[in-house]
Design an enzyme around this catalytic site. Sequence first.
Site, short mmCIF file in Angstrom:
data_model
loop_
_atom_site.label_atom_id
_atom_site.label_comp_id
_atom_site.label_asym_id
_atom_site.label_seq_id
_atom_site.Cartn_x
_atom_site.Cartn_y
_atom_site.Cartn_z
N THR A 211 72.94 1.41 -8.26
CA THR A 211 71.80 1.21 -7.36
C THR A 211 70.97 0.05 -7.89
O THR A 211 70.80 -0.09 -9.10
CB THR A 211 70.97 2.50 -7.25
OG1 THR A 211 69.84 2.24 -6.43
CG2 THR A 211 70.50 3.04 -8.59
N GLU B 15 70.67 8.33 -6.49
CA GLU B 15 70.65 9.28 -7.61
C GLU B 15 70.78 10.73 -7.15
O GLU B 15 70.97 11.63 -7.97
CB GLU B 15 69.32 9.15 -8.39
CG GLU B 15 69.14 7.85 -9.14
CD GLU B 15 68.54 6.74 -8.28
OE1 GLU B 15 68.70 6.77 -7.05
OE2 GLU B 15 67.92 5.83 -8.86
N LYS C 33 47.27 -1.68 -3.57
CA LYS C 33 46.09 -1.17 -4.28
C LYS C 33 44.92 -2.10 -4.01
O LYS C 33 44.79 -3.16 -4.61
CB LYS C 33 46.36 -1.05 -5.78
CG LYS C 33 45.26 -0.27 -6.46
CD LYS C 33 45.70 0.30 -7.78
CE LYS C 33 44.82 1.48 -8.15
NZ LYS C 33 45.06 1.96 -9.48
N TRP D 103 44.31 3.29 -2.57
CA TRP D 103 45.68 3.06 -2.12
C TRP D 103 45.78 2.90 -0.61
O TRP D 103 45.16 3.64 0.13
CB TRP D 103 46.57 4.23 -2.53
CG TRP D 103 46.72 4.41 -4.01
CD1 TRP D 103 46.21 5.44 -4.75
CD2 TRP D 103 47.43 3.57 -4.91
NE1 TRP D 103 46.56 5.27 -6.07
CE2 TRP D 103 47.30 4.13 -6.20
CE3 TRP D 103 48.16 2.38 -4.77
CZ2 TRP D 103 47.88 3.56 -7.34
CZ3 TRP D 103 48.73 1.80 -5.89
CH2 TRP D 103 48.58 2.39 -7.16
P1 AMP Z 1 68.95 3.96 -2.31
O1 AMP Z 1 69.18 4.56 -3.61
O2 AMP Z 1 69.31 2.53 -2.22
O3 AMP Z 1 69.54 4.76 -1.21
O4 AMP Z 1 67.37 3.97 -2.05
C1 AMP Z 1 66.63 5.14 -2.16
C2 AMP Z 1 65.22 4.87 -1.73
O5 AMP Z 1 65.17 4.56 -0.33
C3 AMP Z 1 64.28 6.05 -1.89
O6 AMP Z 1 63.81 6.17 -3.19
C4 AMP Z 1 63.20 5.73 -0.89
O7 AMP Z 1 62.27 4.80 -1.41
C5 AMP Z 1 63.96 5.05 0.22
N1 AMP Z 1 64.26 6.01 1.30
C6 AMP Z 1 65.42 6.62 1.55
N2 AMP Z 1 65.32 7.38 2.66
C7 AMP Z 1 64.06 7.26 3.11
C8 AMP Z 1 63.32 7.81 4.21
N3 AMP Z 1 63.87 8.61 5.09
N4 AMP Z 1 62.02 7.46 4.31
C9 AMP Z 1 61.43 6.64 3.43
N5 AMP Z 1 62.07 6.08 2.39
C10 AMP Z 1 63.37 6.38 2.23
#
Ligand code: AMP
Length: 545
Positions: free
Chosen positions: A182, A327, A435, A440
């Site tokens: 990732t 993860e 911020k 926030w």
């Molecule tokens: P990845 O590991 O590339 O799939 O990215 C994971 C990240 O994508 C998460 O930690 C979130 O920040 C974002 N993410 C995944 N699904 C969502 C969702 N439904 N709404 C908001 N953020 C999301």
Amino acid sequence: MMMNVPLVLTSVLERAETIFPKKTVVSRTASGIQRYTYKEIGERTRALASALAELGVKRGDRVGTLAWNDHRHLEAYFAVPCMGAVLHTINIRLPKDHLSYIINHAEDKVLLVDRQFLPLIEAIKDELYTVRAFVILGDEAEVPETALAPVYAYESLIAAGDRRYRFPQDLDENEPSGMCYTSATTGLPKGVVYTHRSSVLHALTLGLVDTLGLSEADVCLPIVPMFHVNAWGTPYACTYFGSTLVLPGPNVTPKVIAELIEAEKVTTASGVPTVWLGLAKELQERPHKTDSLRAVICGGAAAPKGLIRLYEEKLGIPFIHAYGLTETSPLVSVARLKSYQNDLPEEEKWEIRATQGLIVPGLQAKLVGENGEAAWNGKEMGELWLRGPWVADEYYKDERSREAFTDGWLHTGDIATIDEEGFVKIVDRAKDLVKSGGEWISSVDLENALMAHEAVFEAAVIAVPHPKWQERPIACVVLKEPYQATTSKEDLLDYLRPQFAKWWLPDDIIFLDEIPKTSVGKFLKRALRERFKNHLTSASDPSMA
Ligand code: AMP
């Protein structure tokens, strides 16, 4: 006491081979649509495993794939882990130095490379220290002209392979089955290793009616790439349940998606919000038959409320919002109303449907704020921490594990609230929160509001340095074509004004032709932050006057 039968992917494949041999996998490849039954997929998978064994792949070895969503990738999804090796799905859109880094870091022994990505690997071949053989994926049985060596054609290996190859019977459920890197905010990608047990449990979870409810009757179209978190586990779940899989192959456009949905009578399709934005545009411009769809599943980034409403109210397509991470295999939560919430006012129901939803059975969550654990009251914010059988407990051979895991909990890096009902709302990525003067501002909330405006196609809100307030939000907006001449910055600010406190309003709205995207189709806010970092500090900026 019950039997301690290991949860291994071999049993997933064997179920499809024995119970659903007639069900099909539809694969769109460079030469068109191909159809295979699960019986044939099983035979080809075994032939691949025998060929990989001939090439010297042993238990625990890593086999990398640079491949589209197609039947050959599906075969590797089973052949590699079921023979006891580890499937390393490689993101084809990584920069070259990251590609060679992850291949070396994972110590891939064999690479399965789609013909289309040959130039990518040829360009870095001299920096790959562990790869012993390259297998070229393509419909042709001949090896193309290439600088790689030794090199084999996938289809000729399948033709010569043993279709009755027996997988080892002594696999332990805690053996690694797959890995995926990732992208980190800074620095090199981080590796996550999945086990047989985590993959099987995760696949089962996708079948629960309160999650995605995948079943035998489904025709599933994973648009999310198989090189990104195992296409959200759909290849394993669909094979387990005997669902028809439609694998969309190379260069997927909204038109390709619409045509596949219509032709194959797709019932569920999964992808990131930008995919659904694109498909909605396509369907509004050129109607297709989509009534087979029982759900589009959207995750990977926040689904704006306006997008959910567009699908359900205008296009008549049910929409499910889900959340997860590389993860976490990835499924963490799904936004479905509880039965007693069906009577709530419409507006409130849309709000709930746009949250990240309820944590799925099997996982645990908590919110960790600056002063310890935050309450589940929908107001207190904290970083979302997770634990469960399909959540990683470290990064692969990586020092950065120390910052990301505490006492068996994963820090997601996502700032969230959880309400009394248990609905998780991701306020922002920790790094994307704005911020302003010590308070926030959620970029996600502003984006969602903007994307609900009829003229807005896409919107990304970023924090930029500000001399007085430390940071202020600015919005980068892509307008839909018909509105480009008629919509002004003031129109959008007027639209936001009644919805937010004054100090939340973006200091500027910048119109762009396109929002830059990450390799998996999410907004690349890092690039926007870099591009506009002086926007509010330069002398020409009106807010400084
Ligand atoms: P990845 O590991 O590339 O799939 O990215 C994971 C990240 O994508 C998460 O930690 C979130 O920040 C974002 N993410 C995944 N699904 C969502 C969702 N439904 N709404 C908001 N953020 C999301």
